[in-house]
Design a protein around this motif. Structure first.
Motif, PDB file in Angstrom:
ATOM      1  N   LYS A 272      43.564  -1.497 -18.964  1.00  0.00           N
ATOM      2  CA  LYS A 272      42.154  -1.666 -19.293  1.00  0.00           C
ATOM      3  C   LYS A 272      41.270  -1.163 -18.156  1.00  0.00           C
ATOM      4  O   LYS A 272      41.622  -1.267 -16.988  1.00  0.00           O
ATOM      5  CB  LYS A 272      41.851  -3.141 -19.586  1.00  0.00           C
ATOM      6  CG  LYS A 272      42.619  -3.683 -20.788  1.00  0.00           C
ATOM      7  CD  LYS A 272      42.184  -5.091 -21.153  1.00  0.00           C
ATOM      8  CE  LYS A 272      42.908  -5.580 -22.402  1.00  0.00           C
ATOM      9  NZ  LYS A 272      42.396  -6.885 -22.883  1.00  0.00           N
TER      10      LYS A 272
ATOM     11  N   ASP B 164      27.281  -5.986 -25.423  1.00  0.00           N
ATOM     12  CA  ASP B 164      28.069  -4.886 -24.898  1.00  0.00           C
ATOM     13  C   ASP B 164      28.607  -5.186 -23.505  1.00  0.00           C
ATOM     14  O   ASP B 164      29.688  -4.733 -23.147  1.00  0.00           O
ATOM     15  CB  ASP B 164      27.232  -3.605 -24.860  1.00  0.00           C
ATOM     16  CG  ASP B 164      26.925  -3.085 -26.256  1.00  0.00           C
ATOM     17  OD1 ASP B 164      25.849  -2.485 -26.416  1.00  0.00           O
ATOM     18  OD2 ASP B 164      27.756  -3.292 -27.154  1.00  0.00           O
TER      19      ASP B 164
ATOM     20  N   GLN C 128      39.537  -9.113 -25.777  1.00  0.00           N
ATOM     21  CA  GLN C 128      39.157  -8.476 -27.030  1.00  0.00           C
ATOM     22  C   GLN C 128      38.756  -7.015 -26.848  1.00  0.00           C
ATOM     23  O   GLN C 128      38.311  -6.361 -27.788  1.00  0.00           O
ATOM     24  CB  GLN C 128      37.985  -9.242 -27.666  1.00  0.00           C
ATOM     25  CG  GLN C 128      38.280 -10.719 -27.888  1.00  0.00           C
ATOM     26  CD  GLN C 128      37.035 -11.528 -28.216  1.00  0.00           C
ATOM     27  OE1 GLN C 128      35.940 -10.989 -28.315  1.00  0.00           O
ATOM     28  NE2 GLN C 128      37.208 -12.829 -28.387  1.00  0.00           N
ATOM     29  N   ARG C 129      38.927  -6.488 -25.625  1.00  0.00           N
ATOM     30  CA  ARG C 129      38.443  -5.135 -25.339  1.00  0.00           C
ATOM     31  C   ARG C 129      39.413  -4.365 -24.458  1.00  0.00           C
ATOM     32  O   ARG C 129      40.181  -4.955 -23.713  1.00  0.00           O
ATOM     33  CB  ARG C 129      37.070  -5.213 -24.633  1.00  0.00           C
ATOM     34  CG  ARG C 129      35.970  -5.797 -25.507  1.00  0.00           C
ATOM     35  CD  ARG C 129      34.754  -6.193 -24.665  1.00  0.00           C
ATOM     36  NE  ARG C 129      33.620  -6.563 -25.498  1.00  0.00           N
ATOM     37  CZ  ARG C 129      33.476  -7.757 -26.067  1.00  0.00           C
ATOM     38  NH1 ARG C 129      34.401  -8.687 -25.890  1.00  0.00           N
ATOM     39  NH2 ARG C 129      32.424  -8.025 -26.811  1.00  0.00           N
ATOM     40  N   THR C 130      39.331  -3.050 -24.537  1.00  0.00           N
ATOM     41  CA  THR C 130      40.095  -2.193 -23.625  1.00  0.00           C
ATOM     42  C   THR C 130      39.203  -1.678 -22.496  1.00  0.00           C
ATOM     43  O   THR C 130      39.701  -1.250 -21.464  1.00  0.00           O
ATOM     44  CB  THR C 130      40.689  -0.988 -24.377  1.00  0.00           C
ATOM     45  OG1 THR C 130      39.634  -0.260 -25.014  1.00  0.00           O
ATOM     46  CG2 THR C 130      41.707  -1.458 -25.414  1.00  0.00           C
TER      47      THR C 130
END
Length: 394
Positions: free
Chosen positions: A362, A303, A328-330
């Motif tokens: 982001k 995480d 790969q994430r916001t």
């Protein structure tokens, strides 16, 4: 930037008034990026920086305390643990029991990071009496002290890119303070794309301020910068004097006395005044390659991105891994609980990286850095492009 590296809120009139810097065809301000990453093209973080500038919060504490926090954070970032300790202890001892918890937190974390249990215990009693609460405990999870090596004579280094204009003033004021504090500074000019008259004047102010204080300044990439300035030098036309003065300074940095004399003569003819005298430039500091930090490879199931150890150098491996994680994430979650130290240059690199992520919409959260790292992140303006969740020292 206009990032206020020391976290000071800009004057509202200055923040809203148009800058004297150059404008692009769309009318947007052209800003100078402090690119400290060497991670390829840094992109235009100007908008993110401008948005951050108006969000800086000012806490209620004395100027002396702010100065002590900033100074200790920078000294520790540059591996001067003894210097940071002296600043923090003097600030607390001189405050007659009124020092903030932040100063105490920084000092206790410094004791932990350096393994000084004796000093920690001695101060705990005074802390308890000051705040009338239980004293802090020795946290076994704090990164254990490890020997660090810093090259003798190494200097903080900043890499400029983009177009240099007068709206980079807050950056350069901070650079002067860093140069004065460390006694030396290296500014990389090899990647700037352009420079206007206000940018020339700003860079010259920086040169003169450091020269007056006898701090060593190296302008790397002077030949490239000179190629951008020389077309503005027209003999007999009393204009662009800032370009002339910067050209002379750059030539001096290149240790080209013959060319300096030629340009100095043309300057005297053009402006009918004596040019600056030639002075041999200081020798460039010899720097060792900074050790790369060891950071765990992030996995899809993790995480939070672990940032561990000492983050040092112009291109720390941790930031390359962070870029992969963030792509790969916001929402980017960074676990800084095991970050021992972030060097000044790397903190600037982190700011640039997170500013770009903010510009992409982001959100970044930095979890539980030690108090010294947290203070440095605020000094460098990282708290304007990310949320910093601090942990309690006590």
């Amino acid at each position: 930037m206009a990032m206020s590296l020391f976290g000071k809120k800009p004057n509202e009139k200055e923040a809203s008034a148009p800058s004297k810097g150059a404008r692009d065809p769309k009318g947007d301000l052209t800003t100078t990026t402090m690119d400290l990453t060497h991670l390829g093209a840094p992109g235009d973080v100007g908008r993110a920086l401008a948005a951050a500038a108006g969000k800086i919060k000012v806490t209620e504490s004395s100027q002396e305390e702010h100065a002590a926090i900033e100074e200790a954070a920078i000294l520790y970032a540059n591996a001067s643990e003894d210097g940071a300790r002296a600043v923090l202890e003097a600030a607390i001892d001189g405050a007659l029991g009124k020092a903030s918890e932040e100063l105490w937190s920084m000092l206790f974390d410094l004791y932990r990071l350096t393994g000084n249990r004796t000093a920690f215990d001695a101060r705990s009693e005074a802390y308890s009496k000051t705040f009338e609460i239980s004293p802090p405990v020795w946290d076994a999870s704090t990164p254990s002290p490890t020997p660090e090596r810093r090259a003798a004579g190494s200097a903080p280094s900043v890499n400029l890119s983009g177009n240099l204009s007068g709206n980079a003033r807050s950056q350069f004021e901070q650079l002067v303070r860093i140069g004065l504090k460390m006694g030396s500074l290296r500014i990389e000019l090899g990647r700037i794309k352009g420079i206007d008259d206000s940018g020339c004047a700003l860079l010259m102010e920086t040169v003169e301020a450091l020269k007056k204080a006898k701090a060593k300044l190296v302008l790397a990439g002077s030949a490239h910068a000179l190629s951008l300035v020389e077309p503005k030098l027209v003999i007999g036309e009393k204009s662009n004097q800032a370009y002339w003065l910067l050209a002379l300074s750059l030539i001096q940095q290149m240790a080209n006395a013959e060319k300096f004399d030629e340009v100095a003569l043309n300057y005297a003819i053009t402006f009918e005044e004596s040019p600056p005298a030639y002075e041999a430039p200081p020798a460039a500091p010899v720097e060792e390659a900074a050790p790369e930090p060891v950071a765990a490879e992030p996995e899809a199931a993790v995480d939070r991105f672990p940032m561990t150890g000492v983050i040092a150098g112009n291109q720390p491996e941790a930031f390359r891994q962070l870029a992969v994680y963030a792509s790969q994430r916001t929402r980017i979650e960074i676990d800084a609980s095991q970050t021992r130290r972030i060097e000044f240059v790397s903190a600037g690199s982190l700011f640039n990286q997170l500013a770009q992520l903010q510009g992409q919409g982001k959100l970044t959260v930095i979890h539980h850095p030690n108090a010294l790292v947290a203070a440095l992140l605020r000094v460098m303006g990282v708290d304007q492009v990310a949320t910093i969740e601090r942990r309690k020292t006590a």
